[in-house]
Design an enzyme around this catalytic site. Structure first.
Site, mmCIF file in Angstrom:
data_model
loop_
_atom_site.group_PDB
_atom_site.id
_atom_site.type_symbol
_atom_site.label_atom_id
_atom_site.label_comp_id
_atom_site.label_asym_id
_atom_site.label_seq_id
_atom_site.Cartn_x
_atom_site.Cartn_y
_atom_site.Cartn_z
ATOM 1 N N ASP A 33 27.486 51.340 25.554
ATOM 2 C CA ASP A 33 27.701 50.382 26.381
ATOM 3 C C ASP A 33 28.560 49.434 25.622
ATOM 4 O O ASP A 33 28.202 48.856 24.589
ATOM 5 C CB ASP A 33 26.675 49.760 26.959
ATOM 6 C CG ASP A 33 26.874 48.730 28.343
ATOM 7 O OD1 ASP A 33 26.459 49.255 29.292
ATOM 8 O OD2 ASP A 33 27.675 47.951 28.310
ATOM 9 N N PHE A 75 28.282 55.589 34.015
ATOM 10 C CA PHE A 75 28.243 54.677 35.135
ATOM 11 C C PHE A 75 29.204 53.567 34.489
ATOM 12 O O PHE A 75 29.101 52.583 35.466
ATOM 13 C CB PHE A 75 26.833 54.029 34.886
ATOM 14 C CG PHE A 75 25.462 54.929 35.221
ATOM 15 C CD1 PHE A 75 25.152 54.723 36.512
ATOM 16 C CD2 PHE A 75 24.988 55.470 34.363
ATOM 17 C CE1 PHE A 75 24.120 55.353 36.869
ATOM 18 C CE2 PHE A 75 23.887 56.480 34.950
ATOM 19 C CZ PHE A 75 23.484 56.220 36.033
ATOM 20 N N ALA A 76 29.792 53.549 33.533
ATOM 21 C CA ALA A 76 30.519 52.456 32.962
ATOM 22 C C ALA A 76 31.766 52.335 33.473
ATOM 23 O O ALA A 76 32.917 53.196 33.681
ATOM 24 C CB ALA A 76 31.038 52.593 31.365
ATOM 25 N N ALA A 77 32.185 51.375 34.514
ATOM 26 C CA ALA A 77 33.340 51.061 35.044
ATOM 27 C C ALA A 77 33.603 49.710 35.389
ATOM 28 O O ALA A 77 32.603 48.957 35.530
ATOM 29 C CB ALA A 77 33.351 51.933 36.520
ATOM 30 N N TYR A 145 40.557 50.354 42.525
ATOM 31 C CA TYR A 145 39.308 50.583 42.170
ATOM 32 C C TYR A 145 39.031 51.924 42.811
ATOM 33 O O TYR A 145 38.654 52.897 42.151
ATOM 34 C CB TYR A 145 38.191 49.627 42.890
ATOM 35 C CG TYR A 145 36.782 50.022 42.688
ATOM 36 C CD1 TYR A 145 36.255 50.207 41.475
ATOM 37 C CD2 TYR A 145 36.165 50.435 43.911
ATOM 38 C CE1 TYR A 145 34.933 50.880 41.435
ATOM 39 C CE2 TYR A 145 34.482 50.935 43.768
ATOM 40 C CZ TYR A 145 34.233 51.153 42.454
ATOM 41 O OH TYR A 145 33.095 51.551 42.536
ATOM 42 N N ASN A 174 26.936 51.084 49.505
ATOM 43 C CA ASN A 174 26.650 49.652 48.891
ATOM 44 C C ASN A 174 25.260 49.594 48.400
ATOM 45 O O ASN A 174 24.146 49.481 48.977
ATOM 46 C CB ASN A 174 26.791 48.627 49.958
ATOM 47 C CG ASN A 174 28.425 48.425 50.222
ATOM 48 O OD1 ASN A 174 29.015 49.415 50.552
ATOM 49 N ND2 ASN A 174 28.920 47.431 50.021
ATOM 50 N N ARG A 283 38.978 39.255 52.904
ATOM 51 C CA ARG A 283 39.321 39.319 51.259
ATOM 52 C C ARG A 283 40.019 40.727 51.357
ATOM 53 O O ARG A 283 40.021 41.872 52.182
ATOM 54 C CB ARG A 283 37.869 39.666 50.722
ATOM 55 C CG ARG A 283 37.606 40.140 49.187
ATOM 56 C CD ARG A 283 36.422 40.072 48.751
ATOM 57 N NE ARG A 283 35.671 41.370 49.058
ATOM 58 C CZ ARG A 283 34.593 41.796 48.663
ATOM 59 N NH1 ARG A 283 33.712 40.960 47.701
ATOM 60 N NH2 ARG A 283 34.169 42.989 48.998
ATOM 61 N N GLY A 285 41.800 44.178 50.586
ATOM 62 C CA GLY A 285 40.975 45.558 49.751
ATOM 63 C C GLY A 285 39.841 46.004 50.477
ATOM 64 O O GLY A 285 39.316 46.938 50.166
ATOM 65 N N ASP A 286 39.289 45.056 51.450
ATOM 66 C CA ASP A 286 38.043 45.533 52.317
ATOM 67 C C ASP A 286 38.388 46.439 53.479
ATOM 68 O O ASP A 286 39.011 46.028 54.528
ATOM 69 C CB ASP A 286 37.428 44.133 52.843
ATOM 70 C CG ASP A 286 36.400 43.581 51.826
ATOM 71 O OD1 ASP A 286 35.994 44.340 50.676
ATOM 72 O OD2 ASP A 286 36.226 42.453 52.207
HETATM 73 N N1 UFG Z 1 31.250 39.950 51.543
HETATM 74 C C1 UFG Z 1 31.338 38.601 52.167
HETATM 75 N N2 UFG Z 1 31.043 37.857 51.330
HETATM 76 C C2 UFG Z 1 30.819 37.642 49.887
HETATM 77 C C3 UFG Z 1 30.448 38.986 49.244
HETATM 78 C C4 UFG Z 1 31.000 40.073 50.334
HETATM 79 O O1 UFG Z 1 31.625 38.671 53.324
HETATM 80 O O2 UFG Z 1 30.569 36.791 49.197
HETATM 81 C C5 UFG Z 1 31.556 41.117 52.500
HETATM 82 C C6 UFG Z 1 32.608 41.731 52.147
HETATM 83 O O3 UFG Z 1 33.744 41.402 52.440
HETATM 84 C C7 UFG Z 1 32.309 43.371 52.680
HETATM 85 C C8 UFG Z 1 30.807 43.356 52.610
HETATM 86 O O4 UFG Z 1 30.281 41.917 52.395
HETATM 87 O O5 UFG Z 1 32.755 43.281 53.855
HETATM 88 C C9 UFG Z 1 30.333 44.113 51.498
HETATM 89 O O6 UFG Z 1 30.928 43.443 50.208
HETATM 90 P P1 UFG Z 1 30.614 43.734 48.750
HETATM 91 O O7 UFG Z 1 31.476 42.887 47.839
HETATM 92 O O8 UFG Z 1 29.121 43.493 48.613
HETATM 93 O O9 UFG Z 1 30.580 45.469 48.585
HETATM 94 P P2 UFG Z 1 31.938 46.302 48.809
HETATM 95 O O10 UFG Z 1 31.863 47.205 49.910
HETATM 96 O O11 UFG Z 1 33.302 45.619 48.814
HETATM 97 O O12 UFG Z 1 31.917 47.149 47.634
HETATM 98 C C10 UFG Z 1 30.567 48.027 47.352
HETATM 99 C C11 UFG Z 1 30.963 48.186 45.834
HETATM 100 C C12 UFG Z 1 32.004 49.452 45.573
HETATM 101 C C13 UFG Z 1 31.917 50.568 46.657
HETATM 102 C C14 UFG Z 1 31.583 50.013 47.973
HETATM 103 C C15 UFG Z 1 31.254 51.258 48.913
HETATM 104 O O13 UFG Z 1 31.510 47.163 44.805
HETATM 105 O O14 UFG Z 1 31.968 50.066 44.236
HETATM 106 O O15 UFG Z 1 30.579 49.085 48.130
HETATM 107 O O16 UFG Z 1 30.797 50.584 50.111
HETATM 108 F F1 UFG Z 1 32.702 51.358 46.821
#
Ligand code: UFG
Length: 327
Positions: A33, A75-77, A145, A174, A283, A285-286
């Site tokens: 790591d 796991f490293a990314a 990503y 998630n 945000r 990329g969501d």
């Molecule tokens: N969200 C908020 N406020 C925050 C953080 C997140 O509203 O402060 C929302 C995001 O917009 C999204 C949801 O909560 O709609 C989940 O967001 P996360 O950041 O918790 O997780 P992500 O879905 O963006 O991504 C995670 C992992 C990825 C994986 C993905 C798979 O980081 O590695 O889940 O679903 F690909």
């Protein structure tokens, strides 16, 4: 069996090492790591630790030889979806460059097995008809990503065909929660449940990114899975690969979707506290909805998730409470 865990000081890697070492007689665990997002406190005392990068050919190949590694868990990314949109080069350099180097070292040192942490982000923004998502659903990532992880999957496919490197790909949905001693120690988390819990512990308002998606309340839907259920699937994947001597790809999630607002509601119910939030813009990329169909994990690996979202919330809160600076 001699196992190398790349990223074993990180969130999921450390919980996985703890799970492996419950069977100390069977597994000898080595961690590599670079501590860029991992923590010294997350290094299991019974594992051997090397500090360094997955991109370092000399270091990695010397570890593979010296420790007689038979199985790698990678796991490293770099993994923050929103950040990846603004730092594509760093994401490809680390995630794709890292995988290329790992595979090169495996080929040169004759290591034949790897389990790789992939992600639901490879599916991009699935069409309604593709929800719940299956392993063979259409893949079209919408952020660097997700694309970097999909590229890694193709590298593994090529390495299997060319060098006989056997692989298991686990596409996480998630991940949330912690074990008693290991979990996400990030002080400024970006993932939803840690963000909410941090706001409860330290005060302050958290943001809900968007309420105008095509979902039941307008906020994004995700499939949350407990980290302990998730790491157990890695051991099952290793057993599958040993037994069948062929690659496999499975999605890991509970097949249940929660909107962001429903998660906030679950936190309030589980912890009996009021969450202070405000709705802001989307945000970048969501995707709107990510829910898996987990029947392949059940069928191929015999994996059945045990924990509920309330367990994820509670265990993250308890773990976070121990290290968050309350000043
Ligand atoms: N969200 C908020 N406020 C925050 C953080 C997140 O509203 O402060 C929302 C995001 O917009 C999204 C949801 O909560 O709609 C989940 O967001 P996360 O950041 O918790 O997780 P992500 O879905 O963006 O991504 C995670 C992992 C990825 C994986 C993905 C798979 O980081 O590695 O889940 O679903 F690909």
């Amino acid at each position: 069996m001699n196992i190398l865990v790349i990223g074993g000081a990180g969130y999921i890697g450390s919980v996985f090492v703890e799970e492996l070492l419950k069977n100390k007689k069977k597994y000898n665990v080595v961690i590599l790591d670079d501590l860029s997002t991992g923590f010294k406190e997350n290094i299991h005392p019974k594992a051997k630790f090397y500090e360094g990068s997955q991109l370092d050919y000399d270091l990695l190949s010397s570890i593979l030889k010296k420790e007689k590694i038979e199985f790698i868990f990678h796991f490293a990314a770099k993994l923050v979806v929103g950040e990846s949109v603004f730092q594509p080069i760093e994401y490809y350099e680390n995630n794709v460059g890292g995988m290329l180097n790992i595979v090169k070292c495996m080929r040169d040192c004759n290591v034949k097995n790897i389990v790789f942490s992939s992600t639901a982000a490879v599916y991009g923004n699935p069409l309604e008809k593709d929800i719940p998502i299956k392993e063979n659903s259409y893949k079209d990532p919408i952020n660097p990503y997700g694309s970097s992880k999909l590229a890694d999957e193709y590298i593994l496919k090529g390495a299997y065909e060319a060098y006989g490197i056997n692989y298991g790909i686990l596409r996480y949905f998630n991940v949330a929660g912690a074990s008693k001693n290991y979990g996400s120690r990030i002080i400024n988390p970006t993932l939803l449940i840690p963000v909410i819990n941090k706001s409860l512990l330290l005060g302050g308002e958290m943001k809900v990114f968007g309420d105008n998606y095509k979902t039941r309340d307008g906020s994004c839907i995700r499939d949350y899975i407990h980290v302990i259920d998730l790491v157990k699937a890695h051991i099952l994947m290793m057993n599958y690969m040993i037994k069948h001597n062929k690659p496999n790809i499975v999605n890991l999630g509970t097949s249940k979707g929660f909107t962001v607002l429903e998660v906030i509601n679950q936190v309030e119910k589980t912890l009996n506290k009021k969450v202070n939030y405000k709705i802001t813009g989307r945000r970048q990329g969501d995707p709107a909805i990510l829910i898996t169909k987990n029947s392949k994990a059940k069928k191929d690996l015999g994996w059945v998730p045990k924990y509920k979202i309330s367990d994820m919330i509670k265990s993250d809160f308890e773990f976070r409470k121990k290290f968050v600076d309350k000043k």
